[in-house]
Design a protein around this motif. Sequence first.
Motif, PDB file in Angstrom:
ATOM      1  N   ALA A 193     -33.685 -37.709 -50.187  1.00 42.20           N
ATOM      2  CA  ALA A 193     -33.706 -35.801 -49.905  1.00 42.20           C
ATOM      3  C   ALA A 193     -32.073 -35.812 -51.093  1.00 42.20           C
ATOM      4  CB  ALA A 193     -33.502 -35.363 -48.805  1.00 42.20           C
ATOM      5  N   VAL A 194     -31.404 -36.834 -50.650  1.00 47.28           N
ATOM      6  CA  VAL A 194     -29.351 -36.532 -51.542  1.00 47.28           C
ATOM      7  C   VAL A 194     -30.318 -36.875 -52.708  1.00 47.28           C
ATOM      8  CG1 VAL A 194     -27.678 -37.590 -51.464  1.00 47.28           C
ATOM      9  CG2 VAL A 194     -28.585 -37.034 -49.453  1.00 47.28           C
ATOM     10  N   PHE A 195     -30.608 -38.153 -52.937  1.00 47.36           N
ATOM     11  CA  PHE A 195     -30.977 -38.002 -54.678  1.00 47.36           C
ATOM     12  C   PHE A 195     -31.723 -37.337 -55.440  1.00 47.36           C
ATOM     13  CE2 PHE A 195     -30.212 -43.119 -53.031  1.00 47.36           C
ATOM     14  CZ  PHE A 195     -29.240 -43.756 -54.059  1.00 47.36           C
ATOM     15  N   TYR A 196     -32.547 -36.947 -54.834  1.00 53.29           N
ATOM     16  CA  TYR A 196     -33.384 -35.561 -55.300  1.00 53.29           C
ATOM     17  C   TYR A 196     -32.630 -34.478 -56.464  1.00 53.29           C
ATOM     18  CZ  TYR A 196     -38.101 -37.614 -55.418  1.00 53.29           C
ATOM     19  OH  TYR A 196     -39.821 -38.423 -55.704  1.00 53.29           O
ATOM     20  N   PHE A 197     -31.731 -34.252 -54.680  1.00 51.45           N
ATOM     21  CA  PHE A 197     -30.808 -33.111 -54.733  1.00 51.45           C
ATOM     22  C   PHE A 197     -29.982 -33.708 -56.108  1.00 51.45           C
ATOM     23  CE2 PHE A 197     -26.553 -31.616 -53.724  1.00 51.45           C
ATOM     24  CZ  PHE A 197     -26.553 -29.821 -54.228  1.00 51.45           C
ATOM     25  N   ILE A 198     -29.301 -34.836 -55.942  1.00 53.64           N
ATOM     26  CA  ILE A 198     -27.448 -35.085 -57.243  1.00 53.64           C
ATOM     27  C   ILE A 198     -28.531 -34.591 -58.381  1.00 53.64           C
ATOM     28  CG2 ILE A 198     -26.910 -37.042 -58.841  1.00 53.64           C
ATOM     29  CD1 ILE A 198     -26.605 -37.919 -55.040  1.00 53.64           C
ATOM     30  N   ILE A 199     -30.049 -35.127 -58.745  1.00 54.03           N
ATOM     31  CA  ILE A 199     -30.794 -35.285 -59.747  1.00 54.03           C
ATOM     32  C   ILE A 199     -30.770 -33.858 -60.139  1.00 54.03           C
ATOM     33  CG2 ILE A 199     -32.651 -35.279 -60.913  1.00 54.03           C
ATOM     34  CD1 ILE A 199     -33.196 -38.219 -59.618  1.00 54.03           C
ATOM     35  N   CYS A 200     -31.648 -32.930 -59.726  1.00 58.35           N
ATOM     36  CA  CYS A 200     -31.725 -31.686 -59.871  1.00 58.35           C
ATOM     37  C   CYS A 200     -30.655 -30.647 -59.748  1.00 58.35           C
ATOM     38  CB  CYS A 200     -32.433 -30.857 -58.797  1.00 58.35           C
ATOM     39  SG  CYS A 200     -34.387 -31.634 -58.277  1.00 58.35           S
ATOM     40  N   TYR A 201     -29.655 -30.968 -59.193  1.00 55.89           N
ATOM     41  CA  TYR A 201     -27.751 -30.350 -59.353  1.00 55.89           C
ATOM     42  C   TYR A 201     -27.984 -30.857 -60.744  1.00 55.89           C
ATOM     43  CZ  TYR A 201     -23.458 -28.976 -58.541  1.00 55.89           C
ATOM     44  OH  TYR A 201     -22.071 -28.208 -58.277  1.00 55.89           O
ATOM     45  N   ALA A 202     -27.682 -32.021 -61.005  1.00 53.88           N
ATOM     46  CA  ALA A 202     -27.682 -32.314 -62.596  1.00 53.88           C
ATOM     47  C   ALA A 202     -27.766 -32.008 -63.875  1.00 53.88           C
ATOM     48  CB  ALA A 202     -27.582 -33.733 -62.771  1.00 53.88           C
ATOM     49  N   LEU A 203     -29.171 -31.668 -63.470  1.00 52.02           N
ATOM     50  CA  LEU A 203     -29.697 -30.420 -64.703  1.00 52.02           C
ATOM     51  C   LEU A 203     -29.330 -28.821 -64.216  1.00 52.02           C
ATOM     52  CD1 LEU A 203     -33.580 -32.193 -63.617  1.00 52.02           C
ATOM     53  CD2 LEU A 203     -32.101 -32.489 -65.472  1.00 52.02           C
ATOM     54  N   SER A 204     -29.217 -28.910 -63.671  1.00 50.55           N
ATOM     55  CA  SER A 204     -28.788 -26.793 -63.097  1.00 50.55           C
ATOM     56  C   SER A 204     -27.601 -26.920 -63.851  1.00 50.55           C
ATOM     57  CB  SER A 204     -29.010 -26.714 -61.876  1.00 50.55           C
ATOM     58  OG  SER A 204     -28.263 -27.571 -61.434  1.00 50.55           O
ATOM     59  N   ARG A 205     -26.560 -28.152 -63.365  1.00 49.75           N
ATOM     60  CA  ARG A 205     -24.716 -27.963 -64.248  1.00 49.75           C
ATOM     61  C   ARG A 205     -25.284 -28.095 -65.840  1.00 49.75           C
ATOM     62  NH1 ARG A 205     -21.218 -25.697 -62.767  1.00 49.75           N
ATOM     63  NH2 ARG A 205     -19.384 -27.037 -63.554  1.00 49.75           N
ATOM     64  N   LEU A 206     -25.979 -28.845 -66.244  1.00 48.16           N
ATOM     65  CA  LEU A 206     -26.230 -29.011 -67.755  1.00 48.16           C
ATOM     66  C   LEU A 206     -26.604 -28.191 -67.912  1.00 48.16           C
ATOM     67  CD1 LEU A 206     -25.897 -30.967 -69.671  1.00 48.16           C
ATOM     68  CD2 LEU A 206     -28.895 -32.305 -69.390  1.00 48.16           C
ATOM     69  N   ALA A 207     -27.329 -27.126 -67.302  1.00 49.55           N
ATOM     70  CA  ALA A 207     -28.513 -25.858 -67.800  1.00 49.55           C
ATOM     71  C   ALA A 207     -27.187 -25.359 -68.757  1.00 49.55           C
ATOM     72  CB  ALA A 207     -29.435 -25.007 -66.940  1.00 49.55           C
ATOM     73  N   GLN A 208     -26.169 -24.610 -67.602  1.00 50.89           N
ATOM     74  CA  GLN A 208     -25.348 -24.175 -66.898  1.00 50.89           C
ATOM     75  C   GLN A 208     -23.614 -24.412 -68.117  1.00 50.89           C
ATOM     76  OE1 GLN A 208     -23.122 -23.831 -62.684  1.00 50.89           O
ATOM     77  NE2 GLN A 208     -25.236 -23.067 -62.081  1.00 50.89           N
ATOM     78  N   TYR A 209     -23.825 -25.328 -68.522  1.00 46.44           N
ATOM     79  CA  TYR A 209     -23.118 -26.325 -69.247  1.00 46.44           C
ATOM     80  C   TYR A 209     -23.705 -25.185 -71.105  1.00 46.44           C
ATOM     81  CZ  TYR A 209     -20.590 -29.454 -73.047  1.00 46.44           C
ATOM     82  OH  TYR A 209     -20.197 -28.680 -74.291  1.00 46.44           O
ATOM     83  N   TYR A 210     -24.660 -25.655 -70.961  1.00 45.74           N
ATOM     84  CA  TYR A 210     -25.142 -25.364 -72.093  1.00 45.74           C
ATOM     85  C   TYR A 210     -25.461 -24.523 -72.504  1.00 45.74           C
ATOM     86  CZ  TYR A 210     -29.031 -24.796 -75.818  1.00 45.74           C
ATOM     87  OH  TYR A 210     -30.261 -24.279 -76.956  1.00 45.74           O
ATOM     88  N   GLU A 211     -25.821 -22.932 -70.868  1.00 45.01           N
ATOM     89  CA  GLU A 211     -25.284 -22.118 -71.719  1.00 45.01           C
ATOM     90  C   GLU A 211     -24.204 -20.966 -72.240  1.00 45.01           C
ATOM     91  OE1 GLU A 211     -27.303 -20.444 -67.460  1.00 45.01           O
ATOM     92  OE2 GLU A 211     -29.628 -20.314 -68.944  1.00 45.01           O
ATOM     93  N   ALA A 212     -23.525 -21.208 -71.121  1.00 43.02           N
ATOM     94  CA  ALA A 212     -21.753 -21.204 -71.502  1.00 43.02           C
ATOM     95  C   ALA A 212     -21.388 -22.063 -73.407  1.00 43.02           C
ATOM     96  CB  ALA A 212     -21.216 -22.227 -70.970  1.00 43.02           C
ATOM     97  N   LYS A 213     -22.465 -22.764 -73.746  1.00 39.06           N
ATOM     98  CA  LYS A 213     -21.266 -23.186 -74.903  1.00 39.06           C
ATOM     99  C   LYS A 213     -22.652 -22.200 -75.908  1.00 39.06           C
ATOM    100  CE  LYS A 213     -22.188 -27.305 -77.868  1.00 39.06           C
ATOM    101  NZ  LYS A 213     -22.492 -28.603 -78.128  1.00 39.06           N
ATOM    102  N   MET A 214     -23.736 -22.050 -76.033  1.00 39.72           N
ATOM    103  CA  MET A 214     -23.772 -21.099 -76.462  1.00 39.72           C
ATOM    104  C   MET A 214     -23.322 -19.204 -76.683  1.00 39.72           C
ATOM    105  SD  MET A 214     -26.363 -21.984 -77.731  1.00 39.72           S
ATOM    106  CE  MET A 214     -27.632 -21.158 -79.031  1.00 39.72           C
ATOM    107  N   ALA A 215     -23.262 -19.310 -75.028  1.00 30.23           N
ATOM    108  CA  ALA A 215     -22.302 -18.007 -75.327  1.00 30.23           C
ATOM    109  C   ALA A 215     -21.020 -17.904 -75.944  1.00 30.23           C
ATOM    110  CB  ALA A 215     -22.289 -17.689 -74.355  1.00 30.23           C
ATOM    111  N   ARG A 216     -20.408 -18.951 -76.584  1.00 35.17           N
ATOM    112  CA  ARG A 216     -18.826 -19.027 -76.782  1.00 35.17           C
ATOM    113  C   ARG A 216     -19.666 -19.148 -78.319  1.00 35.17           C
ATOM    114  NH1 ARG A 216     -17.792 -23.498 -72.670  1.00 35.17           N
ATOM    115  NH2 ARG A 216     -18.020 -24.660 -74.586  1.00 35.17           N
ATOM    116  N   THR A 217     -20.579 -19.665 -79.138  1.00 32.79           N
ATOM    117  CA  THR A 217     -20.989 -19.695 -80.098  1.00 32.79           C
ATOM    118  C   THR A 217     -20.914 -18.735 -80.543  1.00 32.79           C
ATOM    119  OG1 THR A 217     -21.608 -22.183 -79.923  1.00 32.79           O
ATOM    120  CG2 THR A 217     -23.026 -20.847 -81.769  1.00 32.79           C
TER     121      THR A 217
END
Length: 219
Positions: A193-217
């Motif tokens: 469960a911890v490994f699944y959480f790490i993978i999914c949390y990393a994906l969600s953080r990546l999405a937040q980074y992409y959205e923030a980058k697009m907002a700055r653009t």
Amino acid sequence: MFEDFGWHHLVPIAKGAWFTVVLCFFSIILGGVIGLLLGLGATSDNRWARWISAIYINLIRGIPLLIIIFFIYFALPLLVPGMDLSKEVVAVIALSVYAGAYMGEIVRGCIQSIHKGQFEAADALGMSYFQKYRYIIVPQAMKVIVPPGIGFIIALVKDSSLVSTIGFIDLTKAGRVVSNLTVDPLKSFLAVAVFYFIICYALSRLAQYYEAKMARTNT
């Protein structure tokens, strides 16, 4: 002879997590290509393209992923004599076929969310179909596809545990093996469960980074 659960048992679980990441990576790439084609077909002016896209999307979305996995692994070799697919290939194909239908629906919704004036402006400039989608439609669709796309990818990572039913050594299968070896399912599947959480949390953080980058653009 059973063993006590120790830190060294995290190694096979970590390897299973890596196999899950690799499996989902290739499935998302292939499923994304299928989804893009289906999304473009569903919004096309061609009647046959719309029908084919609609049939694929509705059919695959109406079938459980486990049935798709079983069909490709057990039934397909019976229908095509001589076909011998490995567990890895079956896992990638099944998840790609499944992901393609959902990504196709996401792409369709994102394209239809673009204002009609953008299409009319592209036509007024004399752009071809491919130029219109390459330079006008797809770039705008990519701005809104991330939230639903990442949401589906996270769900796909968790659904990928179903490939363990055909013997693919993913994260869930690795946890089951360690659980049988140690007779300690609590610690084994807590680690899973911890490994699944790490993978999914990393994906969600990546999405937040992409959205923030697009907002700055866009500012």
